[in-house]
Scaffold this motif. Structure first.
Motif, short mmCIF file in Angstrom:
data_model
loop_
_atom_site.label_atom_id
_atom_site.label_comp_id
_atom_site.label_asym_id
_atom_site.label_seq_id
_atom_site.Cartn_x
_atom_site.Cartn_y
_atom_site.Cartn_z
N SER A 1 37.90 -3.99 64.87
CA SER A 1 36.99 -2.90 65.17
C SER A 1 37.71 -1.56 65.07
O SER A 1 38.75 -1.33 65.69
N LYS A 2 37.13 -0.64 64.30
CA LYS A 2 37.70 0.70 64.19
C LYS A 2 37.56 1.47 65.49
O LYS A 2 38.41 2.28 65.84
N LEU A 3 36.50 1.20 66.24
CA LEU A 3 36.31 1.86 67.53
C LEU A 3 37.41 1.45 68.51
O LEU A 3 37.96 2.29 69.22
N PHE A 4 37.76 0.16 68.52
CA PHE A 4 38.82 -0.30 69.40
C PHE A 4 40.15 0.37 69.04
O PHE A 4 40.88 0.82 69.93
N MET A 5 40.44 0.43 67.77
CA MET A 5 41.70 1.06 67.35
C MET A 5 41.69 2.55 67.69
O MET A 5 42.71 3.12 68.08
N GLY A 6 40.54 3.19 67.57
CA GLY A 6 40.43 4.59 67.95
C GLY A 6 40.66 4.80 69.44
O GLY A 6 41.29 5.78 69.86
N LEU A 7 40.17 3.87 70.24
CA LEU A 7 40.39 3.95 71.68
C LEU A 7 41.86 3.74 72.03
O LEU A 7 42.38 4.38 72.94
N ILE A 8 42.52 2.84 71.32
CA ILE A 8 43.96 2.63 71.55
C ILE A 8 44.72 3.91 71.24
O ILE A 8 45.60 4.33 72.00
N VAL A 9 44.38 4.55 70.13
CA VAL A 9 45.03 5.82 69.77
C VAL A 9 44.73 6.89 70.82
O VAL A 9 45.61 7.66 71.22
N ALA A 10 43.49 6.94 71.32
CA ALA A 10 43.12 7.90 72.36
C ALA A 10 43.90 7.64 73.64
O ALA A 10 44.30 8.59 74.33
N ASP A 11 44.12 6.36 73.97
CA ASP A 11 44.89 6.03 75.17
C ASP A 11 46.32 6.53 75.07
O ASP A 11 46.95 6.82 76.09
N ILE A 12 46.84 6.64 73.88
CA ILE A 12 48.20 7.13 73.68
C ILE A 12 48.21 8.65 73.55
O ILE A 12 49.05 9.34 74.14
N CYS A 13 47.26 9.21 72.80
CA CYS A 13 47.28 10.64 72.49
C CYS A 13 46.76 11.53 73.62
O CYS A 13 47.26 12.65 73.79
N LEU A 14 45.78 11.08 74.39
CA LEU A 14 45.22 11.92 75.45
C LEU A 14 46.25 12.34 76.48
O LEU A 14 46.33 13.53 76.83
N PRO A 15 47.07 11.44 77.02
CA PRO A 15 48.08 11.90 77.98
C PRO A 15 49.08 12.88 77.36
O PRO A 15 49.50 13.84 78.01
N ILE A 16 49.42 12.66 76.10
CA ILE A 16 50.34 13.58 75.42
C ILE A 16 49.69 14.94 75.25
O ILE A 16 50.32 15.98 75.53
#
Length: 80
Positions: free
Chosen positions: A36-51
């Motif tokens: 799922s592209k949405l799942f991968m996008g959420l994984i990226v958001a989980d990493i990028c948002l705190p940064i």
């Protein structure tokens, strides 16, 4: 007024981060994982948002000349 804006900004950041983590967890439990592209996008958001939130806090401190929790020299000031 500034304190109210800071609190609203902090609350928005916490809601975005918590929502992203909860959405990732729900998708993982339901089985929508790596295809799922949405799942991968959420994984990226989980990493990028705190940064991105850290960078925002750091820039705020640099622009206002105040020490924040993201300041590199925060520990040096405590020793003085």
């Amino acid at each position: 007024m500034k304190d109210k804006l800071k609190r609203i900004g902090a609350l928005v950041g916490v809601i975005l981060l918590a929502g992203s983590i909860v959405a990732t967890l729900v998708m993982a439990i339901l089985g929508y994982t790596f295809e799922s592209k949405l799942f991968m996008g959420l994984i990226v958001a989980d990493i990028c948002l705190p940064i991105l939130l850290w960078v925002y806090i750091w820039l705020f401190g640099k622009l206002t000349g105040k020490h924040t929790m993201a300041s590199f020299d925060l520990m040096q000031d405590k020793e003085k």
